[in-house]
Write an enzyme that holds these catalytic residues in place. Structure first.
Site, short mmCIF file in Angstrom:
data_model
loop_
_atom_site.label_atom_id
_atom_site.label_comp_id
_atom_site.label_asym_id
_atom_site.label_seq_id
_atom_site.Cartn_x
_atom_site.Cartn_y
_atom_site.Cartn_z
N PRO A 27 0.83 -1.21 0.00
CG PRO A 27 -0.02 -1.04 2.16
CD PRO A 27 0.71 -1.98 1.24
CG LEU A 28 3.18 2.18 -2.50
CD1 LEU A 28 3.55 1.92 -3.96
CD2 LEU A 28 4.42 2.53 -1.69
CB THR A 29 -0.18 7.36 1.24
OG1 THR A 29 -0.87 6.54 2.18
CG2 THR A 29 -0.82 8.73 1.21
CB ALA A 60 -3.61 4.39 4.24
CD GLN A 102 -2.92 -0.06 4.58
OE1 GLN A 102 -2.76 1.14 4.33
NE2 GLN A 102 -1.92 -0.85 4.90
CE1 TYR A 183 -0.73 7.83 9.64
CE2 TYR A 183 0.02 5.72 8.79
CZ TYR A 183 0.05 7.10 8.77
OH TYR A 183 0.87 7.77 7.90
NE ARG A 230 2.33 -2.59 5.10
CZ ARG A 230 2.85 -1.51 4.55
NH1 ARG A 230 2.27 -0.32 4.71
NH2 ARG A 230 3.95 -1.58 3.81
N GLY A 317 7.13 -1.82 -2.36
CA GLY A 317 6.53 -0.49 -2.38
C GLY A 317 7.09 0.38 -3.47
#
Length: 360
Positions: A27-29, A60, A102, A183, A230, A317
């Protein structure tokens, strides 16, 4: 690389997911959502370009309204967002890929300027230090969050459950619970951010309670065989630390066997190199399901770890960010595109959908 990493291209069964290879996209913001935190056509193109991954783990995504930490990240709480994500999942499926979402709550990493003046919430009133958050008014220091009352936590759990149902409506193949990187769920889990007493503070069993309650609720929506988790026991990002990350990993990995998850996704190190240790060995020793490693792997190292039985798959990533055809490049032993960090969070197609493939 001089030889083909065959083990990376072996299929993998992860719960109900049948993965064609073991090269997953982490997952890559990327902050490319449209106003209202709605995924658009550009995001659909980005993910579809990378559909050759064994599994795409989407970025995310806000489970509940009012918890923005990145300004232009996507959500999954409104009808428009569900429709936007449906455009993404349709594009990925049309390209032959599989994608999970996610589910995320930003916790103390949120900021009032991103959330109509609302103070962020957290397990304890401790602000993120030595960093700033991007806002419409430029970079700003993080603020002290409001400590959540125990009575508010069932609402958090319910919010994740609704987000899981919305992800199903959007056509995803499953979901990943975001319990990493400082988070909300990770803030409860690690003792550097959780200083509360009562049923959600103190001993590890209590600190893990919210994460486990959320995981259970999401599994009721999806079936546990389409749910992953995760964690990042060592990562100091967002002012995080734990007094015993190895012990935390061993205990949590064993406890997660009660769920029958599709996978456990472990970030193996610290972005800043401040905290060191081996968390993958205790994760493998205690977790009976599919284990995914992440952070800084080359194709050769990933191949060796999987061949040795240390992992079942690796999530890449930055390499996937810059190489939409990463599996093909690994198979060919081809050079990788370099990632342009200046465009990681900038708007538009530059550095997002314009990286070249081997095919040109």
């Amino acid at each position: 690389m001089s030889q083909t990493p065959n083990v990376l291209f072996e299929p993998l069964r992860a719960g109900a997911l049948r993965l064609p290879n073991r090269i997953l996209m982490a997952p890559l913001t990327r902050c490319r959502a449209e106003p209202g935190h709605v995924p658009g056509a550009l995001m659909a193109e980005h993910y579809a370009q990378r559909a050759s991954a064994g599994l795409l783990i989407a970025e995310a995504t806000m489970a509940m309204e009012g918890n923005s930490a990145f300004w232009k990240e996507p959500g999954i709480y409104s009808p428009a967002q569900i429709a936007g994500w449906k455009q993404v999942t349709d594009a990925v499926h049309a390209a032959g890929g599989q994608i999970v979402l996610q589910l995320w709550h930003g916790g103390r990493a949120c900021h009032p300027l991103l959330n109509d003046g609302r103070q962020p919430v957290a397990p304890s009133p401790l602000a993120i230090e030595n960093d700033e958050v991007h806002t419409p008014q430029g970079k700003q220091p993080y603020v002290v969050p409001r400590e959540l009352a125990d009575a508010e936590l069932p609402g958090i759990v319910a919010g994740f459950a609704q987000a899981a149902a919305n992800a199903k409506a959007a056509g995803f193949d499953g979901v990943e619970v975001h319990g990493a990187n400082g988070y909300l769920l990770d803030e409860f889990l690690r003792d550097g951010a959780n200083r509360r007493s009562g049923p959600y503070g103190g001993p590890l069993e209590n600190r893990a309670r919210l994460l486990l309650e959320v995981t259970e609720a999401v599994c009721k929506v999806w079936g546990s065989e389409r749910v992953g988790l995760r964690i990042s026991p060592l990562n100091s990002f967002n002012s995080m630390i734990d007094s015993d990350p190895v012990g935390l990993t061993a205990w949590l990995a064993g406890r997660l066997n009660d769920f029958g998850l599709a996978y456990l996704h472990v970030m193996r190190s610290d972005f800043f190199g401040l905290q060191k240790g081996d968390v993958l060995t205790p994760a493998r020793a205690n977790f009976k399901g599919v284990l995914i490693g992440n952070m800084g792997y080359s194709a050769a190292e990933a191949e060796a770890a999987i061949a040795a039985g240390q992992l079942d798959a690796v999530a890449f990533g930055v390499p996937f960010l810059a190489n939409p055809d990463l599996p093909a490049r690994f198979k060919a032993g081809a050079a990788l595109n370099a990632a342009d960090s200046a465009t990681f969070y900038s708007p538009g197609a530059a550095g997002y959908t314009d990286y070249p493939t081997l095919a040109g």
